[in-house]
Enzyme design. Structure first.
Site, PDB file in Angstrom:
ATOM      1  N   THR A 158       0.816  -1.208   0.000  1.00  0.00           N
ATOM      2  CA  THR A 158       0.000   0.000   0.000  1.00  0.00           C
ATOM      3  C   THR A 158       0.852   1.261   0.000  1.00  0.00           C
ATOM      4  OG1 THR A 158      -1.850  -1.086   1.052  1.00  0.00           O
ATOM      5  CG2 THR A 158      -1.708   1.270   1.382  1.00  0.00           C
ATOM      6  N   SER A 194       1.265  -7.468  -1.060  1.00  0.00           N
ATOM      7  CA  SER A 194       2.043  -8.481  -0.310  1.00  0.00           C
ATOM      8  C   SER A 194       1.323  -9.816  -0.222  1.00  0.00           C
ATOM      9  CB  SER A 194       2.430  -7.971   1.074  1.00  0.00           C
ATOM     10  OG  SER A 194       1.345  -7.966   1.956  1.00  0.00           O
ATOM     11  N   ASP A 211      -0.069  -6.694   4.789  1.00  0.00           N
ATOM     12  CA  ASP A 211      -0.841  -7.926   5.025  1.00  0.00           C
ATOM     13  C   ASP A 211       0.028  -9.107   5.439  1.00  0.00           C
ATOM     14  OD1 ASP A 211      -3.207  -6.660   4.536  1.00  0.00           O
ATOM     15  OD2 ASP A 211      -3.474  -7.439   2.501  1.00  0.00           O
TER      16      ASP A 211
HETATM   17  N1  ASP Z   1      -2.971  -5.405   0.580  1.00  0.00           N
HETATM   18  C1  ASP Z   1      -1.874  -4.528   0.930  1.00  0.00           C
HETATM   19  C2  ASP Z   1      -0.589  -5.325   0.910  1.00  0.00           C
HETATM   20  O1  ASP Z   1      -0.340  -6.072   1.804  1.00  0.00           O
HETATM   21  C3  ASP Z   1      -2.105  -3.932   2.269  1.00  0.00           C
HETATM   22  C4  ASP Z   1      -1.086  -2.968   2.742  1.00  0.00           C
HETATM   23  O2  ASP Z   1       0.026  -2.874   2.259  1.00  0.00           O
HETATM   24  O3  ASP Z   1      -1.405  -2.228   3.705  1.00  0.00           O
HETATM   25  O4  ASP Z   1       0.166  -5.198  -0.016  1.00  0.00           O
END
Ligand code: ASP
Length: 330
Positions: A16, A62, A96
């Site tokens: 993110t 991730s 994540d």
């Molecule tokens: N879905 C995202 C990831 O893990 C969530 C984040 O980075 O906060 O890449």
């Protein structure tokens, strides 16, 4: 930071912190879209902290990370850390699965130099994005002598966590992590590092898993116990996995039907670890749920971190007693 600015390498993997969506919005965006150079350019004063070099190793959400990414990342960091003119490494990562990568690196990185993970809960396009301050503070931590010898760490929301104990506790707030029952390693006050504690568990240079490069990991799966869960999920998992981590109820518990199936599969050579779906506390040996000592208690590791350690342990030994010792030391 002493007389001379440190040389810090930022290894970007996505998440993110590199997310992009509707301008101003904090949700419904795509992770892993923006190049690390653009993120660095958006952070005032970061180039006054250290001489920075950025490497875009991956750019993924991730949830796309897997064992192959971990091995590539660990090898890359070990290679960078062995270079005389590199003083510290920062890894940007999605939140994540950050806890799993942080623990894997904590066990496989062979350096005393600071390695610091960070990320963000809000994409770069959000109002009050948290990525820039997190990355700024991660670079400050990686440049600081007080950070030496703590193993792989993570910085999030002005808090310093150990790679072993960090866990995600909110899927919504910017203060999204904690360290189970163990508080934190320290705090960041803007660019200043304030360390307060140190882990007793083995990591980096003391870790047997950092002695030589990892080339592959044996298959280890996780199964989650719930009231009424049928044991055939264990039977299925055992078909193509060497080890199974059970996320049990309470202190790593399950029904008698599960116990019977675990004992049958253990007799065929499957290695079991008992972890818990309860977030705090410890999983210890149990005369009731493991009367013949066929399982390894996860200690204070979450199920997903117990899986990381079991994969690494199985790559050096098949002996349950020996793996139990490893679970107590790491
Ligand atoms: N879905 C995202 C990831 O893990 C969530 C984040 O980075 O906060 O890449």
């Amino acid at each position: 930071y002493g007389d001379k600015m440190k040389n810090i390498i930022i290894v970007a993997t996505g998440g993110t912190i590199a997310g992009s969506g509707k301008v101003g919005k904090a949700t419904n965006y795509q992770a892993g879209k923006i190049n690390i150079k653009e993120i660095i350019d958006s952070i005032p004063m970061i180039n006054e902290v250290a001489n920075l070099k950025a490497i875009q190793l991956f750019n993924v959400d991730s949830n796309e990370m897997n064992e192959e990414h971990w091995i590539i990342l660990a090898n890359k960091i070990n290679d960078l850390a062995s270079q005389k003119n590199v003083d510290g490494i920062v890894v940007t990562h999605g939140t994540d699965t950050l806890d799993e990568t942080a623990y894997f690196l904590n066990l496989t990185i062979n350096t005393y130099k600071p390695v610091v993970l960070t990320g963000a809960m809000r994409p770069a396009s959000a109002t009050s994005a948290d990525g820039p301050i997190n990355l700024y503070q991660a670079v400050c931590l990686a440049s600081c002598d007080d950070a030496l010898g703590h193993g792989v760490m993570a910085v999030f929301s002005s808090t310093i966590y150990s790679g072993r104990d960090i866990q995600k506790i909110s899927n919504f707030k910017t203060d999204a992590f904690d360290q189970k029952d163990f508080g934190c390693l320290g705090y960041m006050n803007d660019d200043k590092v304030m360390m307060f504690s140190r882990t007793f568990k083995k990591h980096t240079l003391q870790s047997v898993f950092s002695e030589k490069p990892i080339t592959e990991l044996p298959p280890v799966g996780i199964v989650y116990y719930y009231a009424g869960a049928k044991p055939d999920i264990l039977t299925m998992m055992a078909q193509n996995h060497r080890g199974i981590v059970i996320i049990g109820s309470g202190s790593g518990n399950y029904s008698q039907a599960w116990l019977n199936e675990i004992e049958t599969l253990a007799a065929k050579g499957i290695i079991f670890v008992r972890a818990s779906r309860v977030n705090q506390g410890i999983v210890y040996e149990s005369d009731v749920f493991d009367p013949h000592n066929v399982c390894i208690p996860s200690n204070t590791l979450s199920g997903q971190k117990a899986r990381v350690l079991l994969m690494l342990a199985l790559s050096v030994t098949q002996n349950t007693k020996e793996i139990k010792r490893i679970f107590n030391e790491y």
